[in-house]
Scaffold this motif. Sequence first.
Motif, PDB file in Angstrom:
ATOM      1  N   MET A   1      66.799  54.765  44.200  1.00 37.40           N
ATOM      2  CA  MET A   1      67.214  54.022  43.040  1.00 37.40           C
ATOM      3  C   MET A   1      67.640  55.090  41.839  1.00 37.40           C
ATOM      4  N   SER A   2      67.009  56.146  41.650  1.00 38.79           N
ATOM      5  CA  SER A   2      67.388  57.199  40.636  1.00 38.79           C
ATOM      6  C   SER A   2      68.718  57.564  40.856  1.00 38.79           C
ATOM      7  N   GLY A   3      69.239  57.823  41.972  1.00 45.02           N
ATOM      8  CA  GLY A   3      70.436  58.160  42.260  1.00 45.02           C
ATOM      9  C   GLY A   3      71.482  57.388  41.864  1.00 45.02           C
ATOM     10  N   ARG A   4      71.051  55.976  42.059  1.00 46.43           N
ATOM     11  CA  ARG A   4      72.092  54.879  41.553  1.00 46.43           C
ATOM     12  C   ARG A   4      72.314  54.731  40.101  1.00 46.43           C
ATOM     13  N   ILE A   5      71.107  55.135  39.470  1.00 49.19           N
ATOM     14  CA  ILE A   5      71.042  55.227  38.053  1.00 49.19           C
ATOM     15  C   ILE A   5      72.063  56.295  37.234  1.00 49.19           C
ATOM     16  N   VAL A   6      71.748  57.447  38.057  1.00 48.13           N
ATOM     17  CA  VAL A   6      72.659  58.679  37.747  1.00 48.13           C
ATOM     18  C   VAL A   6      73.941  58.506  38.013  1.00 48.13           C
ATOM     19  N   ARG A   7      74.553  57.944  38.812  1.00 49.74           N
ATOM     20  CA  ARG A   7      75.874  57.493  39.365  1.00 49.74           C
ATOM     21  C   ARG A   7      76.489  56.428  38.403  1.00 49.74           C
ATOM     22  N   TRP A   8      75.623  55.272  37.989  1.00 50.63           N
ATOM     23  CA  TRP A   8      76.135  54.536  36.991  1.00 50.63           C
ATOM     24  C   TRP A   8      76.251  55.037  35.549  1.00 50.63           C
ATOM     25  N   GLY A   9      75.206  55.783  35.459  1.00 48.81           N
ATOM     26  CA  GLY A   9      75.381  56.626  33.966  1.00 48.81           C
ATOM     27  C   GLY A   9      76.461  57.621  33.934  1.00 48.81           C
ATOM     28  N   ALA A  10      76.645  58.423  34.876  1.00 51.04           N
ATOM     29  CA  ALA A  10      77.998  58.969  34.850  1.00 51.04           C
ATOM     30  C   ALA A  10      79.318  58.342  34.734  1.00 51.04           C
ATOM     31  N   VAL A  11      79.293  57.098  35.436  1.00 53.71           N
ATOM     32  CA  VAL A  11      80.686  56.292  35.570  1.00 53.71           C
ATOM     33  C   VAL A  11      80.782  55.664  33.889  1.00 53.71           C
ATOM     34  N   LEU A  12      79.712  55.118  33.509  1.00 57.49           N
ATOM     35  CA  LEU A  12      79.868  54.434  32.020  1.00 57.49           C
ATOM     36  C   LEU A  12      80.117  55.743  30.840  1.00 57.49           C
ATOM     37  N   ALA A  13      79.375  56.786  31.226  1.00 59.91           N
ATOM     38  CA  ALA A  13      79.996  57.817  30.360  1.00 59.91           C
ATOM     39  C   ALA A  13      81.323  58.440  30.271  1.00 59.91           C
ATOM     40  N   LEU A  14      81.642  58.636  31.537  1.00 55.92           N
ATOM     41  CA  LEU A  14      83.217  58.996  31.648  1.00 55.92           C
ATOM     42  C   LEU A  14      84.039  57.870  31.354  1.00 55.92           C
ATOM     43  N   GLY A  15      83.824  56.537  31.555  1.00 63.53           N
ATOM     44  CA  GLY A  15      84.654  55.431  31.185  1.00 63.53           C
ATOM     45  C   GLY A  15      84.652  55.636  29.648  1.00 63.53           C
ATOM     46  N   ALA A  16      83.432  55.588  29.013  1.00 63.84           N
ATOM     47  CA  ALA A  16      83.575  55.743  27.723  1.00 63.84           C
ATOM     48  C   ALA A  16      84.200  56.635  26.956  1.00 63.84           C
ATOM     49  N   LEU A  17      84.186  57.908  27.707  1.00 60.32           N
ATOM     50  CA  LEU A  17      85.103  59.180  27.409  1.00 60.32           C
ATOM     51  C   LEU A  17      86.290  58.832  27.506  1.00 60.32           C
ATOM     52  N   TRP A  18      86.662  58.205  28.341  1.00 57.59           N
ATOM     53  CA  TRP A  18      88.401  57.876  28.667  1.00 57.59           C
ATOM     54  C   TRP A  18      88.640  56.834  27.680  1.00 57.59           C
ATOM     55  N   TRP A  19      88.160  55.792  27.264  1.00 66.27           N
ATOM     56  CA  TRP A  19      88.236  54.910  26.273  1.00 66.27           C
ATOM     57  C   TRP A  19      88.607  55.523  25.049  1.00 66.27           C
ATOM     58  N   TRP A  20      87.520  56.361  24.679  1.00 65.14           N
ATOM     59  CA  TRP A  20      87.612  56.897  23.202  1.00 65.14           C
ATOM     60  C   TRP A  20      89.024  57.775  23.297  1.00 65.14           C
ATOM     61  N   ALA A  21      89.554  58.490  24.224  1.00 63.09           N
ATOM     62  CA  ALA A  21      90.574  59.133  24.226  1.00 63.09           C
ATOM     63  C   ALA A  21      92.028  58.188  24.276  1.00 63.09           C
ATOM     64  N   VAL A  22      91.671  57.217  24.829  1.00 64.95           N
ATOM     65  CA  VAL A  22      93.151  56.221  24.848  1.00 64.95           C
ATOM     66  C   VAL A  22      93.200  55.614  23.285  1.00 64.95           C
ATOM     67  N   LEU A  23      92.139  55.252  22.809  1.00 64.63           N
ATOM     68  CA  LEU A  23      92.024  54.754  21.330  1.00 64.63           C
ATOM     69  C   LEU A  23      92.387  55.739  20.325  1.00 64.63           C
ATOM     70  N   ARG A  24      91.783  56.880  20.871  1.00 71.32           N
ATOM     71  CA  ARG A  24      92.101  58.200  19.629  1.00 71.32           C
ATOM     72  C   ARG A  24      93.835  58.436  19.846  1.00 71.32           C
ATOM     73  N   LEU A  25      94.487  58.356  20.953  1.00 68.41           N
ATOM     74  CA  LEU A  25      95.855  58.378  21.172  1.00 68.41           C
ATOM     75  C   LEU A  25      96.704  57.562  20.555  1.00 68.41           C
ATOM     76  N   ALA A  26      95.970  56.210  20.610  1.00 66.02           N
ATOM     77  CA  ALA A  26      96.761  54.901  20.158  1.00 66.02           C
ATOM     78  C   ALA A  26      96.618  54.996  18.361  1.00 66.02           C
ATOM     79  N   LEU A  27      95.588  55.406  17.889  1.00 61.72           N
ATOM     80  CA  LEU A  27      95.340  55.193  16.692  1.00 61.72           C
ATOM     81  C   LEU A  27      95.414  56.137  15.704  1.00 61.72           C
ATOM     82  N   VAL A  28      95.174  57.229  15.821  1.00 59.07           N
ATOM     83  CA  VAL A  28      94.889  58.494  15.148  1.00 59.07           C
ATOM     84  C   VAL A  28      96.341  59.404  15.329  1.00 59.07           C
TER      85      VAL A  28
END
Length: 94
Positions: A1-28
């Motif tokens: 169960m904890s492996g699944r939580i860690v995996r989803w946490g990593a996916v969400l963190a990396l997805g948020a990082l990617w969207w941050w970079a996309v928005l920063r490239l587009a808007l800044v």
Amino acid sequence: MSGRIVRWGAVLALGALWWWAVLRLALVPGAGAVEGAVVAGGWGLSVLPVHCVPKTGAAGDVGAGRFRRVWETVVDATATARSRGGAASPRRRG
């Protein structure tokens, strides 16, 4: 169960990082190479599984020659139906 939580946490963190970079490239106006590298790397990783899975190890692998076997089955069924005057026959009965 904890492996699944860690995996989803990593996916969400990396997805948020990617969207941050996309928005920063587009808007800044001052966004640069770091954001571009993150965006390009994230896109490249999304395409990677499609191209890196060997055919024999892919989920749903059907094996070599499947298309030929299906095609021969269709051709045989069509020929049989035509010889019997079935629905696959191109001749119309009037």
